[in-house]
Design a protein around this motif. Structure first.
Motif, PDB file in Angstrom:
ATOM      1  N   MET A 130       6.874  12.781  -1.416  1.00 15.47           N
ATOM      2  CA  MET A 130       6.075  11.566  -1.453  1.00 15.47           C
ATOM      3  C   MET A 130       6.980  10.334  -1.547  1.00 15.47           C
ATOM      4  SD  MET A 130       3.547  10.302  -4.432  1.00 15.47           S
ATOM      5  CE  MET A 130       4.802   9.374  -5.289  1.00 15.47           C
ATOM      6  N   VAL A 184      -1.677   1.881   7.345  1.00 13.64           N
ATOM      7  CA  VAL A 184      -1.539   2.882   6.284  1.00 13.64           C
ATOM      8  C   VAL A 184      -2.922   3.261   5.724  1.00 13.64           C
ATOM      9  CG1 VAL A 184      -0.561   3.346   4.021  1.00 13.64           C
ATOM     10  CG2 VAL A 184       0.758   2.077   5.691  1.00 13.64           C
ATOM     11  N   MET A 218      -4.976   6.712   5.531  1.00 17.28           N
ATOM     12  CA  MET A 218      -5.242   7.366   4.249  1.00 17.28           C
ATOM     13  C   MET A 218      -6.696   7.808   4.172  1.00 17.28           C
ATOM     14  SD  MET A 218      -3.179   5.126   1.462  1.00 17.28           S
ATOM     15  CE  MET A 218      -1.438   5.388   1.160  1.00 17.28           C
ATOM     16  N   VAL A 255       1.875  10.820   3.622  1.00 14.54           N
ATOM     17  CA  VAL A 255       2.250  10.453   2.254  1.00 14.54           C
ATOM     18  C   VAL A 255       1.158  10.895   1.272  1.00 14.54           C
ATOM     19  CG1 VAL A 255       2.766   8.528   0.726  1.00 14.54           C
ATOM     20  CG2 VAL A 255       3.701   8.556   3.018  1.00 14.54           C
ATOM     21  N   VAL A 292       0.813  -1.208   0.000  1.00 12.62           N
ATOM     22  CA  VAL A 292       0.000   0.000   0.000  1.00 12.62           C
ATOM     23  C   VAL A 292       0.850   1.264   0.000  1.00 12.62           C
ATOM     24  CG1 VAL A 292      -2.092  -0.922   1.019  1.00 12.62           C
ATOM     25  CG2 VAL A 292      -0.243  -0.181   2.490  1.00 12.62           C
ATOM     26  N   ALA A 293       2.155   1.114   0.300  1.00 11.87           N
ATOM     27  CA  ALA A 293       3.033   2.280   0.206  1.00 11.87           C
ATOM     28  C   ALA A 293       3.072   2.791  -1.222  1.00 11.87           C
ATOM     29  CB  ALA A 293       4.442   1.914   0.682  1.00 11.87           C
ATOM     30  N   LEU A 294       2.760   1.907  -2.179  1.00  9.37           N
ATOM     31  CA  LEU A 294       2.819   2.299  -3.591  1.00  9.37           C
ATOM     32  C   LEU A 294       1.547   3.002  -4.059  1.00  9.37           C
ATOM     33  CD1 LEU A 294       4.432  -0.950  -5.007  1.00  9.37           C
ATOM     34  CD2 LEU A 294       5.560   1.181  -4.421  1.00  9.37           C
ATOM     35  N   ILE A 295       0.541   3.093  -3.170  1.00 15.52           N
ATOM     36  CA  ILE A 295      -0.729   3.708  -3.587  1.00 15.52           C
ATOM     37  C   ILE A 295      -0.536   5.120  -4.147  1.00 15.52           C
ATOM     38  CG2 ILE A 295      -2.892   4.681  -2.679  1.00 15.52           C
ATOM     39  CD1 ILE A 295      -3.334   2.128  -1.188  1.00 15.52           C
ATOM     40  N   PRO A 296       0.190   6.010  -3.444  1.00 12.45           N
ATOM     41  CA  PRO A 296       0.336   7.372  -3.994  1.00 12.45           C
ATOM     42  C   PRO A 296       0.989   7.373  -5.366  1.00 12.45           C
ATOM     43  CG  PRO A 296       1.188   7.259  -1.755  1.00 12.45           C
ATOM     44  CD  PRO A 296       0.856   5.869  -2.144  1.00 12.45           C
ATOM     45  N   LEU A 297       2.002   6.509  -5.541  1.00 18.00           N
ATOM     46  CA  LEU A 297       2.681   6.430  -6.828  1.00 18.00           C
ATOM     47  C   LEU A 297       1.720   5.942  -7.912  1.00 18.00           C
ATOM     48  CD1 LEU A 297       5.423   6.649  -8.247  1.00 18.00           C
ATOM     49  CD2 LEU A 297       5.750   4.227  -7.794  1.00 18.00           C
ATOM     50  N   GLN A 335       1.268  13.564  -1.886  1.00 20.13           N
ATOM     51  CA  GLN A 335       0.845  13.199  -3.229  1.00 20.13           C
ATOM     52  C   GLN A 335      -0.187  14.205  -3.748  1.00 20.13           C
ATOM     53  OE1 GLN A 335      -2.176  10.362  -3.531  1.00 20.13           O
ATOM     54  NE2 GLN A 335      -2.506  11.496  -5.413  1.00 20.13           N
ATOM     55  N   ILE A 354       7.353   6.921   0.789  1.00 19.42           N
ATOM     56  CA  ILE A 354       7.347   5.512   0.382  1.00 19.42           C
ATOM     57  C   ILE A 354       8.568   4.796   0.957  1.00 19.42           C
ATOM     58  CG2 ILE A 354       7.517   3.987  -1.620  1.00 19.42           C
ATOM     59  CD1 ILE A 354       5.855   5.972  -3.200  1.00 19.42           C
ATOM     60  N   LEU A 359       7.979   4.075   4.632  1.00 23.39           N
ATOM     61  CA  LEU A 359       7.098   2.921   4.824  1.00 23.39           C
ATOM     62  C   LEU A 359       7.841   1.615   4.541  1.00 23.39           C
ATOM     63  CD1 LEU A 359       3.703   4.109   3.353  1.00 23.39           C
ATOM     64  CD2 LEU A 359       4.192   3.440   5.693  1.00 23.39           C
TER      65      LEU A 359
END
Lengths: 257, 259
Positions: B220, B193, B197, B208, A105-110, B212, B224, B227
């Protein structure tokens, strides 16, 4: 005894549903927060009659199946290559140990930045999360190859490909299947999470929409669907596992007893 | 001896160095706003993750995670021991538990928001409610598999109650329980997380997403990385604890494997 277990299980399920009906009716929790079972069932029936529900279900399943397929192929190929090529396993061990615990889920923003609410966002998360399950199990499986069988195959003059096919693969398959079963469950979690948080089309987004529009029974109905989907995927993965390993000791033993 | 050690060190370090170098080189001249040069990300890192932010965002996140995880561990092991010990209870609960486990944990966030609002309680309950299933089901399996000869022996020696639970049942189920705890840890981080969010005013997940949304892309990226580091550190700590607690078990397995 098996019949008794089924009866007890059915009784447990009935009690669970009855409890879901009784608790809000008796006013133990607010009906606005937790509607009785019958209301949820009604909402579920409405959803089933709605075309939007089916297209959301289709979207979720597409993301799940596509992501899982990519992750399984990549995981198995990478696992076999890493194990077969000399020194590659030692060289990759630390990197794998470092990358694996990174929460997907750390990749969600990306994913949001790169692909917005497209299917690709879902796939990025699903593939990242389920790849490790398959890779690690494949590595364990290949490690389990009997050195005597390996040496025998070598002395009979089998080439690398033939050894992978006839010695390595049958040994690793049970492990790989476990990896696929774990990955199938993880892929569903990530697919629905991506829809819920990012807003990609699918069941997760429907749940988020139901929540923001205060449609509480619909929200619970969709969550029940998500649970049933998870259940079906678990059962399906187990069935596939048993079929693929019908020749294997662990499964044959199970049938004989 | 030293040669062996150096070779090992080389294998541990080589690929990470190559990968980081490749990232550095490939992104160095990058003008793509979404893939900033690694140099920029690392330059931004100390500015973003100051001691102040560690206190206001990282510590609350970790406390929530530990709170929810501990709650799930206590509830999961306690309920799992009860369910695993009685065959009939297990038969009654099994279908319901299978269903509850199959519900993807993140969909619980909207439900629990209804009950617990959007504060810390909600986040702790979300984390606990997702982590509890692997722990519970693994405990059931572990307790069920306790050697019946040992149970009989314990009975004939008059070992009962708490002593039986502590020295026999939980001990022989502990490898399974730890397998459940390990699965729960990664679910816990995911839920920490996600719950942040959704709605929060602090925490790593919240920060984070803020970066974004405000297109502070290098910031951002540092989030990552944080995390990732957090996931790595927690799993390393877990491995240490597991090795201590299950030392007897791994020793036993190693001796039986090498006859």
């Amino acid at each position: 005894m098996r019949g008794e277990n089924v009866a007890l299980g059915a009784a447990g399920l009935a009690a669970f549903l009855a409890l879901g009906e009784a608790v809000p009716r008796l006013g133990l929790v607010k009906e606005a927060y937790f509607p009785p079972t019958s209301r949820i069932a009604e909402a579920l029936a409405d959803e089933v009659g709605d075309a939007a529900f089916w297209s959301a279900l289709g979207d979720t399943l597409t993301g799940w199946a596509l992501g899982l397929a990519i992750a399984v192929c990549a995981g198995v190929v990478a696992g076999v290559v890493v194990s077969v090529v000399p020194y590659l396993r030692e060289a990759t061990a630390s990197t794998i140990e470092f990358l694996r615990p990174i929460p997907s889920v750390a990749l969600i923003p990306l994913a949001v930045l790169l692909y917005g609410t497209e299917l690709k966002s879902v796939l990025l998360l699903v593939v990242y999360a389920s790849f490790w399950q398959v890779l690690i199990q494949t590595l364990y499986g290949v490690q389990d190859v009997d050195p005597v069988a390996e040496e025998t195959a070598r002395s009979y003059g089998l080439g690398t490909w033939a050894r992978v096919r006839h010695v390595l693969w049958p040994t690793a398959l049970p492990y790989v299947m476990t990896g696929v079963r774990l990955a199938a469950a993880v892929a569903l979690i990530l697919a629905i999470t991506a829809e819920l948080v990012i807003g990609a089309p699918g069941l997760g987004r429907q749940i988020a929409v139901a929540q923001t529009s205060q449609a509480v029974p619909e929200m619970y109905a969709l969550i029940v669907v998500a649970g049933l989907l998870g259940l079906l995927i678990n059962i399906g993965a187990r069935t596939v596992e048993r079929r693929a390993l019908a020749w294997h000791q662990s499964v044959r033993g199970e049938v004989a007893v | 001896m030293i040669g062996r050690f150096l070779a090992q060190l080389f294998f541990v370090v080589a690929l990470p160095v190559v990968l980081v170098a490749a990232w550095w080189a490939a992104s160095d001249g990058s003008t793509d706003p979404f893939w900033p040069p690694l140099r920029t990300i690392l330059d931004t890192f100390p500015d973003v993750w100051t001691a102040d932010r560690l206190r206001t965002d990282v510590v609350p996140s970790i406390l929530r995670l530990l709170g929810g995880y501990a709650l799930a561990a206590v509830v999961g092991v306690a309920l799992g021991t009860v369910i695993g010990s009685y065959r009939r209870v297990r038969a009654v609960c099994e279908p319901v538990l299978e269903f509850l486990r199959a519900v993807p944990p993140p969909v619980l966030v909207p439900v629990i928001m209804l009950f617990a609002g959007i504060g810390d309680t909600m986040k702790i309950v979300v984390i606990a409610s997702g982590c509890v299933w692997p722990i519970l089901l693994n405990t059931v399996e572990g307790v069920r598999a306790v050697d019946s000869v040992m149970l009989e022996t314990a009975r004939s020696y008059g070992v009962a109650g708490i002593a039986r639970l502590r020295h026999l049942v939980l001990r022989s189920a502990s490898p399974q329980i730890f397998a459940g705890l390990r699965q729960a840890l990664s679910i816990g981080i995911i839920l920490m997380v996600i719950s942040e969010m959704f709605t929060a005013n602090n925490g790593i997940g919240f920060t984070v997403v803020q970066f974004q949304r405000s297109f502070a892309i290098p910031d951002m990226w540092t989030g990552i990385l944080v995390l990732g580091l957090l996931g790595f550190l927690l799993s390393a700590v877990f491995r240490l604890v597991e090795r201590r607690v299950l030392g007897w078990y791994h020793g036993l397995r190693a001796t039986t494997r090498r006859p």
